[in-house]
Design a protein around this motif. Structure first.
Motif, PDB file in Angstrom:
ATOM      1  N   GLU A   1       9.952   3.073  -4.933  1.00  0.00           N
ATOM      2  CA  GLU A   1      10.110   3.260  -7.033  1.00  0.00           C
ATOM      3  C   GLU A   1      10.340   4.392  -7.537  1.00  0.00           C
ATOM      4  N   GLU A   2       9.681   5.651  -6.876  1.00  0.00           N
ATOM      5  CA  GLU A   2      10.294   6.726  -7.486  1.00  0.00           C
ATOM      6  C   GLU A   2      11.400   6.836  -7.134  1.00  0.00           C
ATOM      7  N   GLY A   3      11.940   6.806  -5.689  1.00  0.00           N
ATOM      8  CA  GLY A   3      13.441   6.644  -5.203  1.00  0.00           C
ATOM      9  C   GLY A   3      13.935   5.704  -6.634  1.00  0.00           C
TER      10      GLY A   3
ATOM     11  N   THR B   1      -0.915  13.655 -10.105  1.00  0.00           N
ATOM     12  CA  THR B   1      -0.315  13.774 -10.365  1.00  0.00           C
ATOM     13  C   THR B   1       1.084  12.559 -10.836  1.00  0.00           C
ATOM     14  N   ASP B   2       0.965  11.344 -10.568  1.00  0.00           N
ATOM     15  CA  ASP B   2       1.535  10.601 -10.808  1.00  0.00           C
ATOM     16  C   ASP B   2       0.872   9.994 -12.270  1.00  0.00           C
ATOM     17  N   ARG B   3      -0.356  10.760 -12.942  1.00  0.00           N
ATOM     18  CA  ARG B   3      -0.356  10.194 -14.240  1.00  0.00           C
ATOM     19  C   ARG B   3       0.055  11.514 -15.179  1.00  0.00           C
TER      20      ARG B   3
ATOM     21  N   GLU C   1       6.038   0.248 -12.894  1.00  0.00           N
ATOM     22  CA  GLU C   1       6.208   0.615 -11.950  1.00  0.00           C
ATOM     23  C   GLU C   1       4.996   1.245 -11.571  1.00  0.00           C
ATOM     24  N   GLU C   2       4.622   2.416 -12.687  1.00  0.00           N
ATOM     25  CA  GLU C   2       3.845   3.821 -12.433  1.00  0.00           C
ATOM     26  C   GLU C   2       2.838   3.396 -12.628  1.00  0.00           C
ATOM     27  N   ALA C   3       2.294   1.623 -13.420  1.00  0.00           N
ATOM     28  CA  ALA C   3       0.691   1.034 -12.544  1.00  0.00           C
ATOM     29  C   ALA C   3       0.358   1.323 -11.908  1.00  0.00           C
ATOM     30  N   HIS C   4       1.569   0.830 -11.014  1.00  0.00           N
ATOM     31  CA  HIS C   4       0.667   0.834  -9.264  1.00  0.00           C
ATOM     32  C   HIS C   4       0.822   2.344  -8.775  1.00  0.00           C
ATOM     33  N   HIS C   5       1.115   2.960  -9.182  1.00  0.00           N
ATOM     34  CA  HIS C   5       0.954   4.576  -8.897  1.00  0.00           C
ATOM     35  C   HIS C   5      -0.398   4.624  -8.984  1.00  0.00           C
ATOM     36  N   MET C   6      -0.604   4.318 -10.388  1.00  0.00           N
ATOM     37  CA  MET C   6      -2.409   4.568 -10.867  1.00  0.00           C
ATOM     38  C   MET C   6      -2.776   4.432  -9.805  1.00  0.00           C
TER      39      MET C   6
HETATM   40 FE   LIG Z   1       4.472   7.507  -9.513  1.00  0.00          FE
END
Ligand SMILES: [Fe+2]
Ligand SMILES: [Fe+2]
Length: 480
Positions: free
Chosen positions: A153-155, A214-216, A243-248
């Motif tokens: 997802e960062e990709g 850091t993702d936050r 998508e970012e919600a999953h990283h958190m």
């Molecule tokens: Fe992220």
């Protein structure tokens, strides 16, 4: 075309009618092989042939935008996905407040806007590079899968920013898109643009701290850019936030599971003193004071990403309507900030104190404050776990002046409570606050892979539920 549906027929899945946009489609197709080369060189090492149970975005409908299936990562369908256009959307802040949101780049803001997109874009591949060796020491297939999900997802986030560059910024956009594939995290000659993205992520506790802290920061930046008067940027960031919600989630539950395992192991062994570090470590779990030190490190590195407390760049971007505040649309004020003030923590005569500054120039400080509040909520949830198991210990965020390299406190040495230390005291006490070489060595000694389905390394508790409601023995990665 229904914006919620994604066109999967071409090389690049998208919901931006790329088929009718020949110039941009060609530009992206030309960029694609370089991206794949980058992914193969700098993406997860040793697992490119493995089948990973990943989610792929197939729609931008908030109720069900992803489908799960086994995919080899280099074959992941990275695409260009924008949240639906909101009819009649306006610029919501700054000097253009009330004008129609821009569908094209306003000429006078071109350079400023390009820089915002490039800086955001640069962080996306950087974290993939930082995390590329972690697969080899994954504490379970579940965690390995989550790592790879974050990576792909960062990709995709890189794709999102590159689409904006290629579509709206002509030749210089194309050059910036190339440069995003050239820089490398931690490279002395061609580093990534921001400090925290050149640090190492050497172990899984670092990875969980990185995704928590850091993702936050990423979330905060995306929230601020989602407010942009430049509508394509706003729509892009709004979808990235889903998508970012999953990283958190990966960060918060990851740290929670480490803490939980430590507390449970202490309880079982009848150890009640969290500072009896040797005894705790003999159980094969990470002692709470060391987890705290890791949090201190990642929190302080991430605060630097917010830049100088007082910033003309931030003021200009707000004034121009390009980058708003956190949840600008929910704030109740004039959204122009021409006359308001905001309290900013400063170092005055060797003391840390609040000073009222113009609200417009204090926007970095304000976003950082919102970030700290968001982090604190997460830390509170960690503490609930410690409390429930009954260990007398509380995690807490260090003072914002602690261990800083950018901004007001970069020229001073503060401890975790915000007391100013002399350089000699700082050197002497540094490893009271930050992981020592011995701490790092201990953590690394625990990083033994556990690749059997249903099994977890001894230093981390299993998750409460599986991904996509899969059972506990599900094989999230079929290692090839
Ligand atoms: Fe992220
Ligand atoms: Fe991202």
């Amino acid at each position: 075309m229904n914006i919620a549906q994604v066109d999967y027929d071409g090389l690049i899945p998208n919901n931006v009618a790329l088929g009718q946009d020949v110039r941009v489609k060609r530009a992206l197709e030309k960029w694609h092989p370089g991206y794949l080369n980058w992914w193969n060189d700098m993406g997860p090492e040793g697992f490119q042939e493995s089948l990973v149970y990943l989610r792929t975005a197939i729609s931008v409908d908030p109720k069900g935008w992803a489908k799960f299936d086994y995919v080899r990562m280099p074959e992941y369908r990275w695409g260009v996905l924008l949240a639906p256009q909101m009819e009649g959307r306006k610029v919501n802040f700054g000097m253009h407040k009330g004008e129609d949101a821009w569908q094209e780049v306003p000429g006078e803001y071109r350079a400023m806007l390009r820089r915002l997109v490039v800086i955001q874009g640069d962080t996306e591949p950087a974290s993939v590079e930082q995390q590329r060796f972690l697969g080899k020491t994954a504490p379970s297939l579940y965690d390995m899968r989550n790592l790879f999900q974050v990576n792909v997802e960062e990709g995709r986030h890189l794709w999102a920013m590159v689409y904006l560059l290629q579509k709206y910024f002509g030749t210089d956009g194309r050059e910036e898109a190339e440069a995003l594939l050239q820089r490398r995290s931690g490279d002395p000659d061609t580093p990534r643009m921001l400090g925290a993205f050149n640090e190492k992520t050497p172990d899984w506790l670092s990875f969980f701290m990185f995704t928590f802290f850091t993702d936050r920061d990423g979330k905060m930046q995306l929230e601020a850019l989602a407010q942009s008067g430049f509508d394509p940027l706003s729509r892009t960031c709004r979808f990235m936030l889903t998508e970012e919600a999953h990283h958190m989630f990966v960060g918060e539950t990851g740290v929670t599971r480490v803490i939980q395992r430590t507390c449970e192991a202490m309880k079982e062994a009848g150890i009640s003193d969290p500072y009896d570090i040797d005894k705790v470590r003999k159980l094969g779990v990470i002692d709470l004071p060391t987890i705290q030190k890791k949090a201190n490190l990642h929190f302080s590195l991430t605060l630097d990403l917010f830049g100088n407390e007082i910033s003309t760049n931030a003021a200009n971007a707000f004034h121009a309507g390009l980058k708003g505040r956190y949840r600008e649309d929910r704030l109740k004020d004039d959204h122009q900030l021409e006359s308001g003030t905001y309290p900013v923590l400063r170092l005055v005569d060797g003391k840390i104190q609040n000073e009222e500054s113009s609200a417009l120039s204090a926007l970095n400080m304000r976003l950082r404050d919102d970030y700290v509040a968001d982090c604190n909520n997460g830390v509170g949830r960690w503490n609930k776990v410690i409390e429930q198991i009954g260990i007398p210990f509380q995690m807490k965020l260090p003072h914002v002046a602690f261990h800083r390299h950018i901004g007001e406190f970069s020229r001073t040495n503060a401890d975790v409570d915000g007391n100013i230390l002399s350089p000699a005291e700082w050197t002497k006490r540094r490893t009271d606050f930050l992981p020592s070489a011995a701490d790092k060595e201990f953590i690394e000694s625990l990083m033994q892979p556990q690749f059997e389905p249903a099994k977890f390394a001894g230093w981390i508790a299993p998750p409460k539920v599986g991904i996509d409601n899969k059972p506990g023995d599900f094989e999230y990665v079929k290692i090839a």
